[in-house]
Design an enzyme around this catalytic site. Structure first.
Site, mmCIF file in Angstrom:
data_model
loop_
_atom_site.group_PDB
_atom_site.id
_atom_site.type_symbol
_atom_site.label_atom_id
_atom_site.label_comp_id
_atom_site.label_asym_id
_atom_site.label_seq_id
_atom_site.Cartn_x
_atom_site.Cartn_y
_atom_site.Cartn_z
ATOM 1 N N LEU A 99 -47.564 -17.245 3.543
ATOM 2 C CA LEU A 99 -47.611 -16.701 2.188
ATOM 3 C C LEU A 99 -47.470 -15.193 2.332
ATOM 4 O O LEU A 99 -48.107 -14.591 3.208
ATOM 5 C CB LEU A 99 -48.938 -17.041 1.502
ATOM 6 C CG LEU A 99 -49.222 -18.524 1.238
ATOM 7 C CD1 LEU A 99 -50.607 -18.676 0.607
ATOM 8 C CD2 LEU A 99 -48.164 -19.133 0.330
ATOM 9 N N ASP A 100 -46.651 -14.566 1.493
ATOM 10 C CA ASP A 100 -46.457 -13.126 1.631
ATOM 11 C C ASP A 100 -47.700 -12.362 1.171
ATOM 12 O O ASP A 100 -48.635 -12.933 0.614
ATOM 13 C CB ASP A 100 -45.202 -12.667 0.881
ATOM 14 C CG ASP A 100 -45.287 -12.847 -0.618
ATOM 15 O OD1 ASP A 100 -46.236 -12.307 -1.238
ATOM 16 O OD2 ASP A 100 -44.410 -13.508 -1.199
ATOM 17 N N ARG A 101 -47.685 -11.077 1.419
ATOM 18 C CA ARG A 101 -48.854 -10.226 1.168
ATOM 19 C C ARG A 101 -49.352 -10.342 -0.271
ATOM 20 O O ARG A 101 -50.560 -10.328 -0.529
ATOM 21 C CB ARG A 101 -48.498 -8.773 1.478
ATOM 22 C CG ARG A 101 -49.662 -7.803 1.402
ATOM 23 C CD ARG A 101 -49.183 -6.361 1.532
ATOM 24 N NE ARG A 101 -48.477 -6.130 2.773
ATOM 25 C CZ ARG A 101 -49.060 -5.774 3.917
ATOM 26 N NH1 ARG A 101 -50.370 -5.621 3.961
ATOM 27 N NH2 ARG A 101 -48.347 -5.586 5.006
ATOM 28 N N GLU A 102 -48.432 -10.463 -1.219
ATOM 29 C CA GLU A 102 -48.802 -10.466 -2.632
ATOM 30 C C GLU A 102 -48.929 -11.872 -3.220
ATOM 31 O O GLU A 102 -48.957 -12.029 -4.442
ATOM 32 C CB GLU A 102 -47.781 -9.651 -3.432
ATOM 33 C CG GLU A 102 -47.711 -8.187 -3.005
ATOM 34 C CD GLU A 102 -49.084 -7.514 -2.984
ATOM 35 O OE1 GLU A 102 -49.875 -7.761 -3.912
ATOM 36 O OE2 GLU A 102 -49.368 -6.757 -2.041
#
Length: 238
Positions: free
Chosen positions: A101-104
């Site tokens: 999952l990406d940072r945001e």
């Protein structure tokens, strides 16, 4: 496996460190009796400093990933491994995220040291559905669901069309999207392709596994029933 190697592989220290722990009497059974390096004891009966020994190889964890944490071991700043006990970073075999999952993006993130299980979950053949909830910068136009479900949608720089995805409109700017793929920033790119922008994004389930009451930033080890739920839930939006 000898106890010294077993405990070292779980990240408690080098074999030399663990041998010293035995000599110091820090390795015991549930009754507090000191164990020795050549004892043969069931895994669940081993205590380190009066705490149960971490789960053996074959571990799978679920985390409610918070915003701002990345899934890389090498990124500067906060990474998801910082939310686990430090020794989990040095387990052998290594503990890895099941996809990213990406940072945001927040929500359900799996970890395992079982390579076969990892590949089984992410394999396109398994068709394990991942469900995301997104809030959007603009109202939905009304034709996104048909396009996403068509199986013909192409993203910029991609050579293959996306697998069919199911869109559920929760409100004009709030939607739930079910995918069976995990392409780079896929949800964000899908909405960008129809002229919208994802403002917040969270993964709420993988197969039939949901976060339940797991709080943001917390994690727990999964049992056999949990793992079965991954494959027992909805597996495809077709």
């Amino acid at each position: 496996m000898k106890l010294v190697k077993l405990i070292a592989n779980l990240g408690y220290g080098s074999r030399k460190d663990v041998a010293l722990m035995f000599r110091e009497g820090r390795i015991t059974d549930p009754d507090g009796e000191v164990l020795y390096a050549d004892d043969k004891v069931p895994h669940e009966h081993i205590r380190v400093d009066d705490e149960p020994l971490d789960p053996p190889t074959g571990l799978i964890l679920m985390m409610n990933k918070p915003l701002g944490a990345t899934c890389s071991r090498k990124d500067q700043g906060r990474v998801v491994y910082d939310l686990l006990p430090p020794r989990y970073r040095v387990r052998d075999p290594a503990l890895s995220t099941v996809g990213r999952l990406d940072r945001e993006t927040s929500g359900l993130l799996l970890f395992t040291d079982d390579g076969a299980l990892l590949h089984r979950i992410i394999s396109p053949k398994a068709q394990v559905a991942k469900v995301y909830e997104a809030t959007l910068a603009q109202d939905l136009g009304g034709d996104e669901g048909e396009l996403f479900a068509s199986g013909s949608m192409m993203l910029e720089s991609e050579r293959e069309p996306l697998e069919p995805a199911m869109l559920e409109v929760l409100s004009p700017r709030h939607a739930r999207l079910t995918l069976t793929e995990g392409r780079y920033h896929q949800v964000r790119r899908m909405f960008a392709a129809v002229g919208n922008h994802v403002e917040t994004l969270a993964r709420i389930s993988v197969g039939g596994l949901t976060l339940g009451d797991l709080q943001e930033g917390k994690w727990r080890a999964l049992g056999e029933g949990d793992v079965a739920n991954i494959f027992a839930g909805p597996t495809s939006p077709r």
